[in-house]
Design an enzyme around this catalytic site. Sequence first.
Site, PDB file in Angstrom:
ATOM      1  N   GLY A  89       2.798  -1.237   4.300  1.00 32.54           N
ATOM      2  CA  GLY A  89       2.792   0.185   3.961  1.00 32.54           C
ATOM      3  C   GLY A  89       4.212   0.683   3.721  1.00 32.54           C
ATOM      4  N   GLY A  90       4.813   1.243   4.758  1.00 33.32           N
ATOM      5  CA  GLY A  90       6.129   1.883   4.647  1.00 33.32           C
ATOM      6  C   GLY A  90       7.170   1.045   3.925  1.00 33.32           C
ATOM      7  CD  GLU A  93      -3.137   5.208   6.822  1.00 30.28           C
ATOM      8  OE1 GLU A  93      -3.083   5.308   5.577  1.00 30.28           O
ATOM      9  OE2 GLU A  93      -2.194   4.736   7.503  1.00 30.28           O
ATOM     10  N   GLY A 136       2.355   1.945  10.775  1.00 29.27           N
ATOM     11  CA  GLY A 136       3.327   3.027  10.664  1.00 29.27           C
ATOM     12  C   GLY A 136       4.013   3.389  11.969  1.00 29.27           C
ATOM     13  CG  ASN A 142      -1.676   1.233   1.454  1.00 30.84           C
ATOM     14  OD1 ASN A 142      -1.799   2.043   0.528  1.00 30.84           O
ATOM     15  ND2 ASN A 142      -2.220   1.422   2.647  1.00 30.84           N
ATOM     16  CD1 TRP A 143       3.485   1.009  -2.788  1.00 28.07           C
ATOM     17  CD2 TRP A 143       3.577   2.153  -4.722  1.00 28.07           C
ATOM     18  NE1 TRP A 143       4.220   0.269  -3.671  1.00 28.07           N
ATOM     19  CE2 TRP A 143       4.299   0.941  -4.874  1.00 28.07           C
ATOM     20  CE3 TRP A 143       3.497   3.028  -5.803  1.00 28.07           C
ATOM     21  CZ2 TRP A 143       4.930   0.597  -6.084  1.00 28.07           C
ATOM     22  CZ3 TRP A 143       4.132   2.674  -7.006  1.00 28.07           C
ATOM     23  CH2 TRP A 143       4.834   1.478  -7.127  1.00 28.07           C
ATOM     24  CE  LYS A 144       0.120   3.371   4.826  1.00 28.17           C
ATOM     25  NZ  LYS A 144      -0.034   3.509   6.255  1.00 28.17           N
ATOM     26  CD  GLU A 202      -3.473  -2.862   7.150  1.00 25.54           C
ATOM     27  OE1 GLU A 202      -2.317  -3.009   6.761  1.00 25.54           O
ATOM     28  OE2 GLU A 202      -4.176  -1.897   6.841  1.00 25.54           O
ATOM     29  CB  SER A 259       5.043  -2.127  12.097  1.00 29.97           C
ATOM     30  OG  SER A 259       4.612  -0.800  12.351  1.00 29.97           O
ATOM     31  CG  HIS A 300      -5.902   1.555   5.052  1.00 24.01           C
ATOM     32  ND1 HIS A 300      -5.532   2.467   6.004  1.00 24.01           N
ATOM     33  CD2 HIS A 300      -4.840   0.741   4.855  1.00 24.01           C
ATOM     34  CE1 HIS A 300      -4.268   2.218   6.357  1.00 24.01           C
ATOM     35  NE2 HIS A 300      -3.829   1.180   5.675  1.00 24.01           N
TER      36      HIS A 300
END
Length: 249
Positions: free
Chosen positions: A232-233, A99, A173, A10-12, A167, A211, A97
Amino acid sequence: MSPRTLIAGNWKMNLLRGEAGLLAVALADHMRSATSGAEMVVCPPTPLLDTVAAKLAGTPLGLGGQDCHAESAGAHTGDVSAEMLRDAGCGFVTVGHSERRADHDESDGLVRAKAEAAHRAGLIAIVCVGETEAERDAGRAVDVVTSQIAGSLPEASTAANTVIAYEPVWAIGTGRTPTLDDIAEMHAAMRARLGDLMTDSDAVRLLYGGSVKPSNADEILAIANVNGALVGGASLKAEDFIAIHRAAG
Ligand code: PEP
């Protein structure tokens, strides 16, 4: 037989066209020669889909959107439909998600409508669920997550059109992760709840997200009922994302 492992990135809201192109080329090169049987999918921001799709063409690397509107077209400024994502080359879309649930007040009902839209367009919906830290501290994590699953899954969900990503909100993150036992407990509870909702629940892929990095991917992916990861990251660095894909065996 265990479902095929899925490693999704997930590049957000990150990367510009040049960076995204370089990342996609590195991942596509890896996938061309990968020995791991695990599937890999990337979910770039919408304006980068065309650029990334062009780099992935002819490789086994999959493409996904990060969200979709419930309707197929209409007066919804700024939104994209599942049909548009499909037209752009996507096979997947993440919905719900945390977010989006937090930033856009998305309810289970809305997430369910988006997952229905994904199915209508022929996309695999990656339905995201997860508890907050306060909910875990109150001992409510399993109840919260299993109720999100029941509220967010369309009736027509099957293992072929749906993936669930667990998640924990507090792990996204932050560099923090639940214990391996806590992940195992949650994934077993999710599998059991899915058994009440779907006939092919054993074949549904259950991802862990929050994470995940090269240093913990091995042990997380080895947990029973964990069929992959939503990353993600660490999906923004080719080296790290490839290492996670390799850890999937
Ligand atoms: C995510 O946003 O889906 C995620 C899992 O992020 P991170 O890997 O950075 O925790």
